[in-house]
Design a protein around this motif. Structure first.
Motif, short mmCIF file in Angstrom:
data_model
loop_
_atom_site.label_atom_id
_atom_site.label_comp_id
_atom_site.label_asym_id
_atom_site.label_seq_id
_atom_site.Cartn_x
_atom_site.Cartn_y
_atom_site.Cartn_z
N LEU A 1 0.76 -1.20 0.10
CA LEU A 1 -0.08 -0.20 -0.02
C LEU A 1 0.83 1.24 -0.16
CD1 LEU A 1 -3.37 0.34 2.08
CD2 LEU A 1 -1.46 2.13 2.11
N MET A 2 1.78 1.29 0.99
CA MET A 2 2.66 2.45 1.07
C MET A 2 3.32 2.63 -0.38
SD MET A 2 4.30 2.12 4.85
CE MET A 2 5.29 3.51 4.53
N ALA A 3 4.03 1.57 -0.99
CA ALA A 3 4.70 1.78 -2.03
C ALA A 3 3.93 2.28 -3.42
CB ALA A 3 5.21 0.29 -2.61
N CYS A 4 2.68 2.64 -3.21
CA CYS A 4 1.97 3.33 -4.34
C CYS A 4 2.58 4.60 -4.67
CB CYS A 4 0.56 2.97 -3.89
SG CYS A 4 -0.40 1.56 -4.22
N ASP A 5 2.71 5.33 -3.61
CA ASP A 5 2.69 6.55 -3.70
C ASP A 5 3.63 7.25 -2.64
OD1 ASP A 5 2.32 9.34 -4.62
OD2 ASP A 5 0.82 9.59 -3.32
N CYS A 6 5.09 6.71 -2.96
CA CYS A 6 6.12 7.43 -2.01
C CYS A 6 7.32 7.18 -2.66
CB CYS A 6 6.05 6.63 -0.76
SG CYS A 6 6.64 4.92 -1.00
N LEU A 7 8.40 7.63 -2.21
CA LEU A 7 9.63 7.45 -2.52
C LEU A 7 10.27 6.21 -1.83
CD1 LEU A 7 11.25 10.98 -2.64
CD2 LEU A 7 10.37 9.60 -4.56
N MET A 8 10.73 5.22 -2.27
CA MET A 8 11.10 4.03 -1.70
C MET A 8 12.78 3.69 -2.03
SD MET A 8 9.22 0.25 -1.78
CE MET A 8 7.95 0.64 -0.58
N ILE A 9 13.27 3.28 -1.17
CA ILE A 9 14.39 2.16 -1.30
C ILE A 9 14.33 1.18 -0.72
CG2 ILE A 9 16.98 2.37 -0.41
CD1 ILE A 9 16.71 5.20 0.16
N PRO A 10 14.32 0.12 -1.80
CA PRO A 10 14.06 -1.32 -1.46
C PRO A 10 15.39 -1.93 -0.87
CG PRO A 10 14.12 -1.13 -3.87
CD PRO A 10 14.24 0.35 -3.10
N HIS B 1 -3.79 9.66 -2.29
CA HIS B 1 -2.53 9.07 -2.98
C HIS B 1 -2.82 8.46 -4.07
CE1 HIS B 1 -2.37 7.40 1.60
NE2 HIS B 1 -2.00 8.79 1.55
N ALA B 2 -1.69 8.25 -4.90
CA ALA B 2 -1.62 7.86 -6.34
C ALA B 2 -1.51 6.41 -6.20
CB ALA B 2 -0.52 8.38 -7.13
N HIS B 3 -2.63 5.68 -6.54
CA HIS B 3 -2.71 4.20 -6.51
C HIS B 3 -2.37 3.55 -7.52
CE1 HIS B 3 -3.92 0.01 -5.66
NE2 HIS B 3 -5.05 0.03 -6.53
N HIS B 4 -1.15 2.49 -7.66
CA HIS B 4 -1.33 1.70 -8.95
C HIS B 4 -2.11 0.68 -8.87
CE1 HIS B 4 2.67 3.70 -8.77
NE2 HIS B 4 3.30 3.14 -9.64
N ILE B 5 -3.11 0.56 -10.12
CA ILE B 5 -4.24 -0.29 -10.18
C ILE B 5 -3.56 -1.63 -10.50
CG2 ILE B 5 -5.93 -1.17 -11.67
CD1 ILE B 5 -6.34 2.07 -12.59
N GLN B 6 -2.49 -1.74 -11.04
CA GLN B 6 -1.68 -3.05 -11.32
C GLN B 6 -0.38 -2.72 -10.34
OE1 GLN B 6 -0.20 -4.39 -14.91
NE2 GLN B 6 0.88 -6.56 -14.36
N TYR C 1 -8.39 6.13 3.46
CA TYR C 1 -9.63 5.23 3.72
C TYR C 1 -9.94 4.20 2.54
CZ TYR C 1 -13.98 3.35 4.77
OH TYR C 1 -15.03 2.65 5.04
N HIS C 2 -10.11 5.05 1.28
CA HIS C 2 -10.62 4.11 0.08
C HIS C 2 -9.24 3.45 -0.38
CE1 HIS C 2 -14.17 6.58 0.22
NE2 HIS C 2 -14.71 5.34 0.31
N HIS C 3 -8.24 3.98 -0.04
CA HIS C 3 -6.83 3.26 -0.61
C HIS C 3 -6.59 1.91 0.15
CE1 HIS C 3 -2.27 3.63 -1.74
NE2 HIS C 3 -2.79 2.78 -2.35
N ARG C 4 -6.86 1.99 1.44
CA ARG C 4 -6.88 0.76 2.10
C ARG C 4 -7.96 -0.14 1.71
NH1 ARG C 4 -3.96 -0.13 6.57
NH2 ARG C 4 -3.15 2.01 6.66
N HIS D 1 -7.05 -2.22 -1.36
CA HIS D 1 -6.39 -3.24 -1.01
C HIS D 1 -6.70 -4.41 -0.08
CE1 HIS D 1 -2.12 -1.72 -2.52
NE2 HIS D 1 -2.57 -0.50 -2.47
N HIS D 2 -7.45 -3.92 0.62
CA HIS D 2 -7.92 -5.12 1.44
C HIS D 2 -9.31 -5.82 1.20
CE1 HIS D 2 -4.83 -4.50 4.48
NE2 HIS D 2 -4.68 -3.24 4.02
N GLY D 3 -9.96 -5.13 0.37
CA GLY D 3 -11.60 -5.43 0.26
C GLY D 3 -11.87 -6.13 -1.13
N ASP D 4 -12.83 -6.07 -1.40
CA ASP D 4 -13.56 -6.91 -2.55
C ASP D 4 -13.80 -6.00 -3.70
OD1 ASP D 4 -13.55 -9.18 -1.30
OD2 ASP D 4 -15.53 -8.80 -0.53
N TRP D 5 -13.55 -4.52 -3.59
CA TRP D 5 -13.64 -3.71 -4.61
C TRP D 5 -12.50 -3.82 -5.62
CZ3 TRP D 5 -17.62 -0.01 -5.81
CH2 TRP D 5 -18.70 0.11 -4.71
#
Length: 418
Positions: A294-303, A350-355, A374-377, A380-384
């Motif tokens: 979820l966090m990786a959708c819209d942030c700067l990430m160092i994996p 947030h900017a959510h990646h659909i795939q 709220y809807h981002h979560r 990621h977690h629901g059936d929508w």
């Protein structure tokens, strides 16, 4: 009547699956709405004939309050609603219906009292000197929208219609001034949580309380029946997170340049792809792999990739997922949270990646959608599910228990009704 309208409940309701429970609730909601519309026909007829001649009461409302054991005000609201949705004789012998399209939707069981009252309130605000066709057109627009939308969308559409029909209105309020300096102390506990404390002057304290009250208000029950069960401290905590998101997204914020949070995520590649397992956030505490997705959708990430034995194999370079230009384009296209019925503005989204990018999803506009936290979560977690339609706009497919045919839905709050 109850035996013919209400379906027989399972003897052991606890054995019912989630689809059976959802279908039972949606069916009974429709039954209640149809029964309410039928009741309105009776009450309108009694009011038309004259409750005094029929039952010795001065009005249908006083008679209904007695037999239904309602308060006079509730009985009057029910009768007034009935008179607006059913044929009523007028001076001169004409028989009219104030809101025929709304009445038809009520008879179908598609809308309830909350929808009806809101539509009637909007229609009564239309200036009486306008042609009758203007009100009829507004009635049809709002009734058609109410069949698949919630109160917030109806209210927004009504405001747009009234602004079009009657441009004179209240001027927008001046924006709140920038908050003054505040003093806070932040301390990390041994369990990884952070303790926040401080001492604020009266003005700063009042402004802080106002901000937390505004962003920490309870979410109303939406058209899908989802209530907000958070406690006040939990709502204030979420409000504080929203305020931090606003600060992090500011282009003038040092070290972020308009991007969202920079995080170090230590997680196995398989866990990140599947969402199963745990990850280490900024070398401080553990989060679930699903939260990392979820966090990786819209942030700067160092994996930080790990081997099966936990050995760090590679520390990647910072990767920019959503550029400022893409973010501006999303703000223009979606206008805010794209989930149906959500009113949150782009700055809260947030900017959510659909795939998901871990599954090979690209970072382009046809794979991105704006969602509030709220809807981002929920996605990621629901059936929508969410997808980009042929016209380039996002649409959301509800779960089967909400709509067996799974018709796609869109958010119309951010668009002008025509």
């Amino acid at each position: 009547m109850s035996e013919t309208l209400i379906p027989e409940l399972p003897q052991e309701l606890w054995r019912a699956g989630k689809l059976e429970l959802a279908h039972g609730v949606t069916h009974l909601v429709q039954v209640m709405r149809v029964a309410s519309a039928a009741l309105g026909k009776y009450l309108a007829e009694i009011e038309t004939r004259g409750a005094e001649d029929l039952y010795g009461h001065g009005s249908a409302a006083s008679w209904f309050a007695e037999i239904a054991r309602f308060s006079p005000s509730d009985a009057r609201e029910t009768v007034n609603r009935a008179l607006a949705l059913n044929p009523v004789p007028e001076v001169g012998g004409a028989v009219t219906v104030f809101a025929p399209a709304t009445a038809a939707a009520a008879e179908d069981g598609a809308i309830g009292d909350q929808h009806i009252d809101l539509i009637l309130e909007i229609l009564r605000k239309i200036p009486t000197d306008l042609p009758a066709g203007e009100r009829e057109g507004a009635d049809k627009i709002l009734a058609d929208l109410a069949r698949h939308a919630g109160p917030k969308e109806i209210a927004q559409a009504g405001a747009d219609l009234l602004a079009h029909l009657d441009p004179d209105g209240n001027e927008p309020r001046d924006p709140d001034p920038a908050p003054p300096r505040r003093e806070v102390f932040v301390e990390r506990r041994k369990d990884g949580f952070w303790k926040l404390s401080g001492l604020l002057d009266p003005e700063t304290g009042a402004r802080t309380a106002a901000i937390l009250d505004a962003y920490g208000a309870k979410r109303p029950v939406d058209e899908f029946g989802q209530a907000d069960h958070r406690t006040m401290p939990q709502r204030y905590g979420d409000a504080w997170a929203d305020v931090l998101d606003l600060a992090a997204a500011c282009p003038d914020q040092p070290g972020t340049s308009g991007y969202r949070t920079l995080v170090h995520v230590t997680v196995g590649l398989d866990a990140l792809k599947t969402g199963l397992g745990t990850a280490c956030l900024d070398f401080v505490g553990k989060i679930t792999a699903r939260e990392a997705r979820l966090m990786a959708c819209d942030c700067l990430m160092i994996p930080v990739a790990l081997s099966a034995a936990g050995e760090p194999l590679d520390v990647g370079r910072m990767r920019r997922f959503v550029t400022p230009g893409q973010r501006r384009a999303l703000n223009i296209r979606d206008g805010g949270c794209a989930f149906p019925g959500c009113h949150r503005a782009p700055k809260h989204c947030h900017a959510h990646h659909i795939q998901h990018w871990a599954d090979g999803g690209p970072t382009d506009l046809r794979n991105l959608v704006l969602l509030c936290s709220y809807h981002h979560r929920l996605i990621h977690h629901g059936d929508w599910t969410v997808r980009i339609a042929g016209d380039g706009l996002p649409e959301f497919v509800p779960p089967q228990y909400l709509d067996p045919l799974r018709h796609p839905r869109r958010n119309v709050l951010h668009r002008v009704v025509t």
